[in-house]
Design an enzyme around this catalytic site. Structure first.
Site, PDB file in Angstrom:
ATOM      1  N   GLY A  15      15.355  53.747  27.634  1.00  0.00           N
ATOM      2  CA  GLY A  15      15.578  53.967  26.193  1.00  0.00           C
ATOM      3  C   GLY A  15      16.198  52.852  25.509  1.00  0.00           C
ATOM      4  O   GLY A  15      15.858  51.820  25.760  1.00  0.00           O
ATOM      5  N   CYS A  16      16.947  53.285  24.689  1.00  0.00           N
ATOM      6  CA  CYS A  16      17.389  52.012  23.677  1.00  0.00           C
ATOM      7  C   CYS A  16      18.237  51.218  24.541  1.00  0.00           C
ATOM      8  O   CYS A  16      18.943  51.530  25.368  1.00  0.00           O
ATOM      9  CB  CYS A  16      18.558  52.842  22.691  1.00  0.00           C
ATOM     10  SG  CYS A  16      19.558  51.643  21.843  1.00  0.00           S
ATOM     11  N   PHE A  17      18.020  50.002  24.499  1.00  0.00           N
ATOM     12  CA  PHE A  17      18.668  48.687  25.315  1.00  0.00           C
ATOM     13  C   PHE A  17      20.354  48.752  24.908  1.00  0.00           C
ATOM     14  O   PHE A  17      20.848  48.214  25.950  1.00  0.00           O
ATOM     15  CB  PHE A  17      18.041  47.391  25.117  1.00  0.00           C
ATOM     16  CG  PHE A  17      17.744  46.841  23.888  1.00  0.00           C
ATOM     17  CD1 PHE A  17      18.212  47.092  22.788  1.00  0.00           C
ATOM     18  CD2 PHE A  17      16.413  46.247  23.496  1.00  0.00           C
ATOM     19  CE1 PHE A  17      17.982  46.603  21.319  1.00  0.00           C
ATOM     20  CE2 PHE A  17      16.167  45.557  22.432  1.00  0.00           C
ATOM     21  CZ  PHE A  17      16.979  45.782  21.418  1.00  0.00           C
TER      22      PHE A  17
END
Length: 181
Positions: A15-17
């Protein structure tokens, strides 16, 4: 302190880093974490480009770690425990192919370990794990403002309401593996 020859690299998209980076920065044996993009077909992408979903890249973190302190298997156990690997191209409200669950392996041994751990983790989730397992391709480091994002912006809305609770959960589950523990 690990020598260069004693380190390994892992590349993971959960997902979002920003979330993934914040978690791995806290693990013993993880020497560095960089946020970036990989798995696409456009050279030198930037954040705006990958957000269109047209470059094929995933938001990932690339870790350098000391396998004498933390194994690749342990890194993957953290990975499968700290994001939802059953949602295709989505983590929470983050939707798009750039948010896919993916492991980019750097050796046949990493591929075999990834497949084994994914099979073992299937009992943890109600749904089917949809994590992609692919060979590592060119890693493009994300823009500087994406590096250390949670550490530098802990009170920003996304950090406070999404990342902080994930970190609290992670710290409870993996307390013995935290730096300083």
């Amino acid at each position: 302190m690990a020598t260069e020859a004693a380190t390994e690299v892992a590349t993971l998209g959960g997902g979002c880093f920003w979330c993934t980076e914040a978690i791995y920065q806290q693990l013993k044996g993880v020497l560095s974490v960089e946020s970036g993009y990989t798995g696409g077909h456009v050279p030198n992408p930037d954040y705006e480009m990958i957000c269109t979903g047209e470059t094929g890249h995933a938001e990932v973190v690339q870790l350098t770690f000391d396998p004498a302190v933390i194994s690749y298997r342990e890194i993957l156990e953290v990975f499968f425990t700290n994001h939802d690997p059953t949602t295709l191209n989505q983590q929470g409200n983050d939707v798009g192919t750039q948010y896919r669950s993916v492991i980019y392996y750097h050796s046949p041994e990493q591929e075999a370990t990834a497949r084994q751990v994914m099979t073992e983790m299937a009992h943890v989730w109600d749904g089917q794990i949809v994590t992609e397992i692919s060979p590592a391709t060119t890693f493009y480091k994300a823009e500087d403002f994406h590096q250390n994002y949670f550490r530098d912006n802990p009170y920003q809305g996304y950090c406070a309401f999404v990342i902080a609770p994930k970190l609290a959960h992670f710290r409870r589950l993996f307390a013995a593996k935290l730096k300083g523990a």
